[in-house]
Design an enzyme around this catalytic site. Structure first.
Site, short mmCIF file in Angstrom:
data_model
loop_
_atom_site.label_atom_id
_atom_site.label_comp_id
_atom_site.label_asym_id
_atom_site.label_seq_id
_atom_site.Cartn_x
_atom_site.Cartn_y
_atom_site.Cartn_z
N HIS A 131 0.83 -1.21 0.00
CA HIS A 131 0.00 0.00 0.00
C HIS A 131 0.87 1.27 0.00
CE1 HIS A 131 -2.98 2.92 1.73
NE2 HIS A 131 -3.81 2.21 0.98
N SER A 176 -10.05 -14.34 -2.02
CA SER A 176 -9.99 -12.89 -2.25
C SER A 176 -11.27 -12.41 -2.91
CB SER A 176 -8.80 -12.55 -3.15
OG SER A 176 -8.83 -11.17 -3.47
C1 LIG Z 1 -6.68 0.10 2.65
C2 LIG Z 1 -5.34 -0.48 2.88
C3 LIG Z 1 -4.45 0.14 3.75
C4 LIG Z 1 -4.74 1.46 4.41
O1 LIG Z 1 -5.80 1.34 5.30
P1 LIG Z 1 -6.63 2.64 5.73
O2 LIG Z 1 -7.65 2.03 6.64
O3 LIG Z 1 -7.20 3.23 4.49
O4 LIG Z 1 -5.70 3.56 6.44
C5 LIG Z 1 -3.24 -0.48 3.99
N1 LIG Z 1 -2.94 -1.62 3.39
C6 LIG Z 1 -3.77 -2.25 2.54
C7 LIG Z 1 -3.36 -3.55 1.93
C8 LIG Z 1 -5.00 -1.69 2.25
O5 LIG Z 1 -5.81 -2.29 1.39
#
Ligand SMILES: *Cc1c(COP(=O)(O)O)cnc(C)c1O
Length: 406
Positions: free
Chosen positions: A120, A323
């Protein structure tokens, strides 16, 4: 509180906007199916969970009792004794990842963190803020980390205390890094278990894998040191939030006693949301494990339906085991915009969160994706999709319709 009629009208207009688009989301993992009506009355209180829910606080309007139960639930879900763990309700997956990286850095201050290129985007920011040395590792074509490249980079760096940032469901392709393979490869490289840290980013899949028959490894029993989940994704919440769980001994290392709140401070934020722990509590208490399993299975079935339909039409769509993220070739900009799809390079995805109670929106999107691949054939989109606001002018639509024919 007095408000001008113009301002009231603005709120009314925004209310209509929200009603109309409540279930718009097919491109992002937020689940819109939740009902926290029993909690609405608490919005009149300034509830604040500053500090550690496990300790008494001078700030009486806290929802610590609820947060404690939420954390007990996730300790069990992630296979760690509640008393050996500590965690809290965060502002979201990003804060959970930051907490995990922070614990890792306090354990190994000079270590390098390894993360795959499918990680991410927020992780780069976290590493910058925490000033953690890092290395981006290649991904495999399916989005999983490239284990050979991971070990090669650790070897080149001669890193004795690698911090591994593992994805339990990547954002774009829903890939799960195999944490058993990672640990086996580290052992083969002569790195003992106490010499590395393993954080799991399970923002979406952390609430899927515990409820399927054959999950990929994801838990403390499988070797993670910390794990985080987003609350507004699979669970669903009107306010972004999340959960992070770590090993108690790692958390003790960062704990600071604070006289002002007469409690120990372990969290990243000071004041913390007191309403979201109640939402998580309500969501967990009002669905039995069997109901979560059914909910998850329904989402997986919808995802498989999307894969099957697109493949039957010759479109190269796929998804990973367990998934709800369906990957397919990037459609036209028009379709991507109309359905608010997230695209990356030449791929797009749709995510079948539980608010897709039937396949209508999935089918509407797929109808259009199929139609635009057949030159000279233009079919009117189904009613459901058409009823949504297009970010195009009327003229734009006419142009787009013609564009499809060319
Ligand atoms: C959405 C997501 C995040 C970030 O999460 P938030 O709740 O938006 O801060 C981190 N890692 C992955 C794999 C995600 O899908």
């Amino acid at each position: 509180m007095t408000m001008s009629s113009a301002d009231k009208a603005r709120l009314d207009a925004f209310w209509q906007h929200c009603l109309k688009h409540q279930y718009f989301n097919i491109g992002y993992p937020e689940n819109a199916e939740f009902d926290y009506t029993p909690l609405h009355r608490f919005l009149r209180f300034s509830i604040n969970n500053c500090g550690d829910w496990a300790q008494p606080s001078n700030y009486i309007l806290n929802s610590f009792d609820f947060e404690r139960e939420v954390m007990a639930y996730f300790a069990e879900l992630f296979a760690i004794p509640h008393e050996d763990s500590w965690g809290y309700v965060t502002n979201g997956g990003t804060e959970g990842n930051m907490f995990g990286c922070y614990l890792a850095r306090e354990m190994f201050p000079d270590a390098t963190l390894y993360y795959s290129k499918d990680t991410h985007y927020s992780v780069a920011k976290i590493l910058k803020l925490l000033r953690i040395k890092c290395r981006a590792v290649e991904s495999q074509p399916n989005g999983e980390i490239d284990y050979d490249d991971l070990l090669a980079k650790i070897a080149v760096d001669q890193e004795r205390h690698p911090i591994i940032f593992a994805n339990i469901g990547t954002t774009m392709r829903g890939a799960v890094d195999d944490i058993l393979v990672i640990q086996q490869r580290l052992a083969e490289a002569g790195i003992a278990r106490e010499d590395y840290y393993l954080h799991a980013d399970a923002a979406l899949s952390g609430m899927i894998l515990p409820f399927v028959d054959n999950p990929q490894p994801f838990s403390f029993a499988d070797g993670v040191d910390s794990i985080c989940v987003s609350g507004h994704k699979m669970i669903g919440s009107p306010i972004p939030c999340g959960i992070v769980v770590a090993k108690r001994e790692a958390v003790e290392r960062i704990s600071v006693e604070v006289d002002y709140i007469s409690a120990s401070d372990k969290t990243i934020s000071g004041s913390r949301n007191g309403h979201t722990p109640m939402m998580m509590w309500a969501a967990l208490r009002s669905h039995s494990p069997a109901q979560w399993r059914r909910r998850v299975q329904h989402s997986l079935n919808t995802a498989q339906h999307a894969v099957d339909r697109m493949r039957a039409a010759g479109i190269d769509a796929w998804r990973h085991d367990n998934s709800i993220t369906v990957v397919f070739p990037c459609p036209s900009a028009r379709i991507a915009r109309k359905y608010s799809l997230a695209t990356s390079g030449d791929t797009a995805h749709l995510i079948t969160t539980p608010h897709h109670q039937d396949t209508r929106m999935v089918d509407a999107l797929i109808d259009e994706v199929i139609a635009e691949r057949q030159p000279g054939v233009w079919r009117a989109p189904r009613d459901h999709a058409e009823s949504r606001d297009l970010p195009l002018t009327a003229a734009g639509r006419v142009f787009d319709a013609r564009f499809d024919v060319i």
